[in-house]
Write a protein that holds these residues in place. Structure first.
Motif, PDB file in Angstrom:
ATOM      1  N   VAL A   1       4.672  -8.441 -35.032  1.00 46.63           N
ATOM      2  CA  VAL A   1       5.652  -9.027 -34.104  1.00 46.63           C
ATOM      3  C   VAL A   1       5.183  -9.001 -32.646  1.00 46.63           C
ATOM      4  O   VAL A   1       5.954  -9.331 -31.747  1.00 46.63           O
ATOM      5  N   GLY A   2       3.949  -8.585 -32.400  1.00 47.10           N
ATOM      6  CA  GLY A   2       3.467  -8.506 -31.019  1.00 47.10           C
ATOM      7  C   GLY A   2       3.996  -7.291 -30.271  1.00 47.10           C
ATOM      8  O   GLY A   2       4.097  -7.291 -29.041  1.00 47.10           O
ATOM      9  N   GLY A   3       4.299  -6.250 -31.011  1.00 52.61           N
ATOM     10  CA  GLY A   3       4.864  -5.048 -30.393  1.00 52.61           C
ATOM     11  C   GLY A   3       3.873  -4.306 -29.507  1.00 52.61           C
ATOM     12  O   GLY A   3       4.238  -3.780 -28.454  1.00 52.61           O
ATOM     13  N   MET A   4       2.590  -4.277 -29.935  1.00 52.18           N
ATOM     14  CA  MET A   4       1.577  -3.555 -29.158  1.00 52.18           C
ATOM     15  C   MET A   4       1.463  -4.126 -27.748  1.00 52.18           C
ATOM     16  O   MET A   4       1.371  -3.391 -26.768  1.00 52.18           O
ATOM     17  N   GLN A   5       1.455  -5.459 -27.698  1.00 50.48           N
ATOM     18  CA  GLN A   5       1.302  -6.105 -26.395  1.00 50.48           C
ATOM     19  C   GLN A   5       2.498  -5.786 -25.487  1.00 50.48           C
ATOM     20  O   GLN A   5       2.328  -5.467 -24.309  1.00 50.48           O
ATOM     21  N   ASP A   6       3.696  -5.840 -26.045  1.00 52.56           N
ATOM     22  CA  ASP A   6       4.887  -5.560 -25.237  1.00 52.56           C
ATOM     23  C   ASP A   6       4.959  -4.094 -24.841  1.00 52.56           C
ATOM     24  O   ASP A   6       5.417  -3.752 -23.741  1.00 52.56           O
TER      25      ASP A   6
ATOM     26  N   GLY B   1       5.126  -3.040 -21.093  1.00 52.44           N
ATOM     27  CA  GLY B   1       6.398  -2.439 -20.707  1.00 52.44           C
ATOM     28  C   GLY B   1       7.561  -3.404 -20.829  1.00 52.44           C
ATOM     29  O   GLY B   1       8.381  -3.507 -19.918  1.00 52.44           O
ATOM     30  N   LEU B   2       7.638  -4.112 -21.954  1.00 50.63           N
ATOM     31  CA  LEU B   2       8.692  -5.119 -22.117  1.00 50.63           C
ATOM     32  C   LEU B   2       9.563  -4.853 -23.337  1.00 50.63           C
ATOM     33  O   LEU B   2       9.054  -4.520 -24.411  1.00 50.63           O
ATOM     34  N   ILE B   3      10.860  -5.039 -23.142  1.00 51.40           N
ATOM     35  CA  ILE B   3      11.796  -5.033 -24.262  1.00 51.40           C
ATOM     36  C   ILE B   3      12.066  -6.492 -24.603  1.00 51.40           C
ATOM     37  O   ILE B   3      12.687  -7.223 -23.820  1.00 51.40           O
TER      38      ILE B   3
ATOM     39  N   ARG C   1      19.344   0.342 -23.298  1.00 49.92           N
ATOM     40  CA  ARG C   1      19.020   1.765 -23.452  1.00 49.92           C
ATOM     41  C   ARG C   1      17.510   1.977 -23.553  1.00 49.92           C
ATOM     42  O   ARG C   1      16.948   2.861 -22.895  1.00 49.92           O
ATOM     43  N   PHE C   2      16.829   1.166 -24.353  1.00 49.65           N
ATOM     44  CA  PHE C   2      15.379   1.347 -24.486  1.00 49.65           C
ATOM     45  C   PHE C   2      14.667   0.996 -23.176  1.00 49.65           C
ATOM     46  O   PHE C   2      13.711   1.673 -22.789  1.00 49.65           O
ATOM     47  N   ALA C   3      15.128  -0.041 -22.493  1.00 56.08           N
ATOM     48  CA  ALA C   3      14.505  -0.419 -21.216  1.00 56.08           C
ATOM     49  C   ALA C   3      14.599   0.748 -20.236  1.00 56.08           C
ATOM     50  O   ALA C   3      13.630   1.084 -19.551  1.00 56.08           O
ATOM     51  N   ALA C   4      15.763   1.378 -20.169  1.00 55.28           N
ATOM     52  CA  ALA C   4      15.937   2.495 -19.239  1.00 55.28           C
ATOM     53  C   ALA C   4      15.121   3.698 -19.682  1.00 55.28           C
ATOM     54  O   ALA C   4      14.407   4.305 -18.889  1.00 55.28           O
ATOM     55  N   ARG C   5      15.186   4.009 -20.961  1.00 51.95           N
ATOM     56  CA  ARG C   5      14.531   5.223 -21.435  1.00 51.95           C
ATOM     57  C   ARG C   5      13.026   5.193 -21.166  1.00 51.95           C
ATOM     58  O   ARG C   5      12.437   6.186 -20.758  1.00 51.95           O
TER      59      ARG C   5
ATOM     60  N   PHE D   1      11.022   0.396 -18.912  1.00 53.35           N
ATOM     61  CA  PHE D   1      10.502  -0.931 -19.220  1.00 53.35           C
ATOM     62  C   PHE D   1      11.408  -1.990 -18.581  1.00 53.35           C
ATOM     63  O   PHE D   1      12.509  -1.684 -18.139  1.00 53.35           O
ATOM     64  N   GLU D   2      10.920  -3.227 -18.580  1.00 53.57           N
ATOM     65  CA  GLU D   2      11.747  -4.360 -18.141  1.00 53.57           C
ATOM     66  C   GLU D   2      12.299  -5.068 -19.373  1.00 53.57           C
ATOM     67  O   GLU D   2      11.662  -5.068 -20.432  1.00 53.57           O
ATOM     68  N   LEU D   3      13.442  -5.721 -19.188  1.00 55.04           N
ATOM     69  CA  LEU D   3      13.896  -6.644 -20.228  1.00 55.04           C
ATOM     70  C   LEU D   3      13.098  -7.927 -20.047  1.00 55.04           C
ATOM     71  O   LEU D   3      13.044  -8.473 -18.934  1.00 55.04           O
ATOM     72  N   GLU D   4      12.452  -8.392 -21.096  1.00 50.42           N
ATOM     73  CA  GLU D   4      11.696  -9.648 -21.032  1.00 50.42           C
ATOM     74  C   GLU D   4      12.689 -10.754 -20.632  1.00 50.42           C
ATOM     75  O   GLU D   4      13.854 -10.728 -21.065  1.00 50.42           O
ATOM     76  N   PRO D   5      12.280 -11.708 -19.757  1.00 57.28           N
ATOM     77  CA  PRO D   5      13.263 -12.627 -19.160  1.00 57.28           C
ATOM     78  C   PRO D   5      14.166 -13.368 -20.151  1.00 57.28           C
ATOM     79  O   PRO D   5      15.385 -13.427 -19.936  1.00 57.28           O
ATOM     80  N   ALA D   6      13.611 -13.900 -21.226  1.00 57.21           N
ATOM     81  CA  ALA D   6      14.479 -14.642 -22.162  1.00 57.21           C
ATOM     82  C   ALA D   6      15.457 -13.688 -22.853  1.00 57.21           C
ATOM     83  O   ALA D   6      16.605 -14.047 -23.141  1.00 57.21           O
ATOM     84  N   THR D   7      15.003 -12.454 -23.101  1.00 52.25           N
ATOM     85  CA  THR D   7      15.872 -11.437 -23.709  1.00 52.25           C
ATOM     86  C   THR D   7      17.003 -11.089 -22.737  1.00 52.25           C
ATOM     87  O   THR D   7      18.175 -11.015 -23.127  1.00 52.25           O
ATOM     88  N   ALA D   8      16.654 -10.913 -21.456  1.00 53.26           N
ATOM     89  CA  ALA D   8      17.663 -10.592 -20.439  1.00 53.26           C
ATOM     90  C   ALA D   8      18.675 -11.735 -20.307  1.00 53.26           C
ATOM     91  O   ALA D   8      19.888 -11.497 -20.234  1.00 53.26           O
TER      92      ALA D   8
END
Ligand code: ATP
Ligand code: MG
Length: 457
Positions: free
Chosen positions: A149-154, A158-160, A182-186, A189-196
């Motif tokens: 899912v491209g998790g390593m890159q994120d 530092g992206l959720i 919660r994960f972004a704060a913990r 990290f930033e919320l990825e723009p489309a996710t935000a």
């Protein structure tokens, strides 16, 4: 990145993966533990995902619990020599059907494809699998990861980022919006723009999440460290006004600069949250958030300065309503409200009578009252003079002076010839006060004092 020696939980989970594989199934570590291993953090628990069906898992291990068998989840217990047992969650690969209620899938379908399984998970950093056998060989989690899912890159950036189309994923399960924050704060990290953007668009629908789950997410945000960042993100995404409208009202409420050089009530509150350590008690964290929640409603510009008369009482009422709405247990509500109700009393402590101070110290978990006052000072004028004074007294006063064995009881009053009645409360309190002040030391002295005020019949 090398990781430290694995603990018992990791061993137990790796053993389960090995057994499943030996029986011809696919099996991996999955989710939060993979993310944490890649971050070099100690995972809290290890989850296993497998192509084996729940029935197969249930027959393969000696001690199991089919807690969520229809979701494909089986708990496997592994004995730990001399140390009880460990429980590992083993979940069958699955894909989730439609979510018509915005909370749960209508149906799940078991699968033999790890790809299908990770696609139903929430965020890319939570959607990776890991082969513990490779990890044991190389000690490098990045060599052992199965990242579809491209998790390593994120994780590196530092992206959720939601897996798949963010709007669809949040529409399926609204709780994910709070988890994302919660994960972004913990992890800072930033919320990825489309996710935000998707969260901003769907924030009003967070009302479909049960109050208990909202409460638990907020409590985790408050007690995992970086709570101020969590609340800034909740505000920026539009979630805060949905879940805690009372807190949003603190924004832009000015305070007298001589006491609060830091700014308005919201800024002050965020400064307290910033100092909440990971693992802090939940009542303290909620009280830090809500201690000034009564200020917006009591704000007034008096001739001398800005005042918030009665903000403590109003704040307690508002906080009580929040605790009721979020279904806190009674003992939790009580402690949160007590912290708020008493937070301004520190200012009076140097002038308190000895008996009042000792009664103040009897508040349940007084260390939390002290901690809240310290945060309040550090988040405003910065002086710890008062805090140091109270802490010193609290720490040096022996417990038997704070709660001494009472010199006089109701029975003593009856023996002294008094008829039981409502005045007994006053008589006993008078004796206790004198005892706490050090004015009387024996039962006779205490009774003599009572006779002075209430002549014996
Ligand atoms: P934490 O460290 O907070 O426990 P975690 O990632 O382990 O984080 P859990 O709530 O324990 O989170 O869930 C385990 C895994 O299950 C997650 O990593 C994620 O892959 C998946 N998951 C949990 N909740 C959801 C959800 N609401 N929607 C989709 N996937 C979820
Ligand atoms: Mg977890």
């Amino acid at each position: 990145m090398a990781v430290s020696a694995p603990g018992a939980a990791q061993h137990a989970a790796a053993e389960i993966v090995a057994r499943l594989r030996a029986a011809g199934h696919q099996a991996y570590f999955v989710g939060g533990c993979v993310r944490d291993l890649l971050l070099g953090r100690e995972p809290e628990d290890f989850d296993v995902a497998t192509s084996a069906t729940p029935d197969q898992v249930l027959t393969m291990f000696e001690k199991t619990f089919a807690v969520g068998a229809h979701f494909g989840v089986v708990l496997v217990c592994s004995p730990v020599p001399g140390d009880g047992e460990l429980v590992t969650e083993v979940a069958t690969f699955r894909s989730d059907g439609a979510y018509t209620d915005g909370r749960h899938p209508d149906a799940v379908r078991f699968s033999t494809s790890p790809e299908e399984d990770v696609k139903r998970r929430d965020f890319t950093i939570n959607g990776m699998m890991l082969d513990p056998a490779v990890l044991a060989r190389t000690h490098r989690p990045e060599d052992a990861v199965l990242d579809l899912v491209g998790g390593m890159q994120d994780l590196g950036a530092g992206l959720i980022r939601a897996i798949g189309e963010p709007g669809e994923r949040f529409a399926e399960d609204k709780l994910r919006m709070l988890r994302g924050v919660r994960f972004a704060a913990r992890f800072a990290f930033e919320l990825e723009p489309a996710t935000a953007r998707a969260i901003q668009g769907l924030a009003p629908a967070v009302s479909q999440v049960s109050h208990e789950r909202v409460r638990d997410e907020l409590t985790r945000m408050l007690t995992e460290g970086r709570a101020s960042r969590a609340f800034e993100l909740l505000d920026a995404t539009g979630l805060l006004v949905q879940v805690l409208p009372e807190v949003v009202k603190m924004k832009g409420v000015p305070q007298p600069p001589q006491y609060h050089p830091e700014g308005d009530v919201w800024v002050h509150t965020l400064l307290l949250l910033e100092r909440l350590p990971a693992g802090c008690p939940m009542a303290l964290a909620w009280a830090a958030l809500l201690h000034d929640v009564g200020k917006p409603a009591t704000f007034r510009i008096a001739p001398d300065r800005i005042r918030f008369d009665g903000h403590v009482e109003v704040g307690v009422r508002i906080a009580a309503e929040i605790c009721r709405r979020l279904r806190f247990a009674n003992h939790e509500t009580e402690q949160i409200l007590s912290l708020i109700a008493n937070h301004m009393r520190f200012a009076d402590a140097p002038k308190m009578k000895e008996s009042t101070l000792k009664r103040f110290f009897r508040l349940a978990q007084f260390d939390q009252h002290l901690a809240l006052h310290r945060l309040d000072c550090l988040a405003s004028h910065g002086s710890l003079e008062l805090y140091d004074f109270v802490r010193e007294r609290f720490e040096t006063l022996p417990q038997e002076q704070v709660r001494p064995h009472l010199l006089v009881t109701g029975k003593d009053l009856i023996e002294a010839g008094y008829r039981p009645g409502p005045q007994f409360t006053h008589m006993l309190a008078t004796a206790e006060d004198a005892q706490l002040e050090g004015a009387v030391h024996t039962r006779e002295q205490a009774l003599a004092l009572i006779r002075e005020r209430w002549p014996a019949p």
